[in-house]
Design an enzyme around this catalytic site. Sequence first.
Site, short mmCIF file in Angstrom:
data_model
loop_
_atom_site.label_atom_id
_atom_site.label_comp_id
_atom_site.label_asym_id
_atom_site.label_seq_id
_atom_site.Cartn_x
_atom_site.Cartn_y
_atom_site.Cartn_z
N GLY A 10 28.13 -31.02 9.87
CA GLY A 10 29.39 -31.66 9.53
C GLY A 10 30.22 -31.99 10.76
N GLN A 11 31.41 -32.50 10.53
CA GLN A 11 32.29 -32.91 11.64
C GLN A 11 32.62 -31.74 12.56
OE1 GLN A 11 35.35 -36.10 10.92
NE2 GLN A 11 35.31 -35.24 8.86
N ASP A 31 22.31 -25.19 8.60
CA ASP A 31 22.76 -26.20 7.66
C ASP A 31 21.62 -26.44 6.68
OD1 ASP A 31 25.22 -28.54 7.92
OD2 ASP A 31 23.59 -28.95 6.53
N ASP A 40 20.97 -20.92 2.94
CA ASP A 40 21.68 -21.16 1.70
C ASP A 40 22.81 -20.15 1.58
OD1 ASP A 40 22.61 -21.55 -0.84
OD2 ASP A 40 20.71 -21.16 -1.86
N ALA A 64 31.65 -26.82 3.55
CA ALA A 64 32.59 -26.95 2.43
C ALA A 64 32.21 -28.14 1.56
CB ALA A 64 34.02 -27.15 2.95
N THR A 66 33.87 -31.14 0.18
CA THR A 66 35.13 -31.79 0.56
C THR A 66 35.43 -33.09 -0.18
OG1 THR A 66 34.02 -32.88 2.40
CG2 THR A 66 35.11 -30.78 2.87
N THR A 105 42.23 -25.42 3.77
CA THR A 105 42.83 -26.75 3.66
C THR A 105 44.32 -26.73 3.29
OG1 THR A 105 42.69 -28.82 2.38
CG2 THR A 105 42.05 -26.82 1.25
N ASP A 106 45.00 -27.82 3.64
CA ASP A 106 46.38 -28.03 3.23
C ASP A 106 46.50 -28.27 1.72
OD1 ASP A 106 45.00 -30.50 3.65
OD2 ASP A 106 46.90 -31.59 3.60
N TYR A 129 39.43 -29.30 -5.91
CA TYR A 129 39.12 -29.03 -4.50
C TYR A 129 40.05 -27.95 -3.95
CZ TYR A 129 39.14 -29.58 0.57
OH TYR A 129 39.12 -29.34 1.93
#
Length: 290
Positions: A10-11, A31, A40, A64, A66, A105-106, A129
């Site tokens: 991911g990022q 991953d 896993d 995550a 997302t 997360t926000d 989410y």
Amino acid sequence: MNILITGANGQLGHEMQRVAKESNDNYIFTDVAEGYENLDITDLEAIRKMVKANNIEIIVNCAAYTNVDRAESDFDTANLINNTAAGNLATAMKEVEGTLIHVSTDYVFQGDRNIPCREDWPTNPLGVYGKTKLAGEKAIEATGCQHIILRTAWLYSQWGKNFVKTMQSLTASKDSLKVVFDQVGTPTFAGDLADAIAHIINTRQLDKTGIYHFSNEGVCSWFDFAKIICELSGNTCDIQPCYSEEFPSPVKRPHFSVLDKSKLKSTFGIRVPYWTDSLKKCIKQLADNN
């Protein structure tokens, strides 16, 4: 130290690969994507085996679910990855007296106030989410493991799919575009978040258990964000502001989710870059790689 990274494709996972090259610690990247060691994280026994076999002392959970819209119709998968898996990783670290660094997360906030959200504020997520991410935070805390939870927002980078790359493409191909201006927050460059995590690890401040906020400094709407992306990319698309109601979505998003970073900065001694400075870095990376 032996450090396990989940969600390496991911990022944030990609940026953690960058910081690992500058570290004396031993990083292991996992991953479900091809090219990485497979793990896993929904399987507690698989995590235990990985931790034992590699004497893992820190897990950085970059994995995550997302997709905010899709989560509304896919609760089971979102909950498995964002909640159950987070608890599994925490359990595995508790058993070896290790540390879990977890990204949240926000979206755990309702976003109906107009001042930056603090860590001790009441949470009230508006969609699946946010609810599954909040459940993951609580699952981690319930294990009693040493943990650092970093809530972030509006993540982007040169990797994967994100708002910056989407806007670059749209503003290059369209004459005009509408972008919502009634959702306000702060973009976060994944490279800066990775640097913050690396700082915490490298300075061995792992005992400072708790929840912290990390995003870049400053405030903007998605409209402002899009305008700057367009300009820095050398595009001439006419971008106009609009209300969220013009783009119907399965889930209501927070209208104001700027994160207060005072606690993180004072606790760990981290300097947080301003959002437009980091955006310029990312757009240069994208240009250099094309």
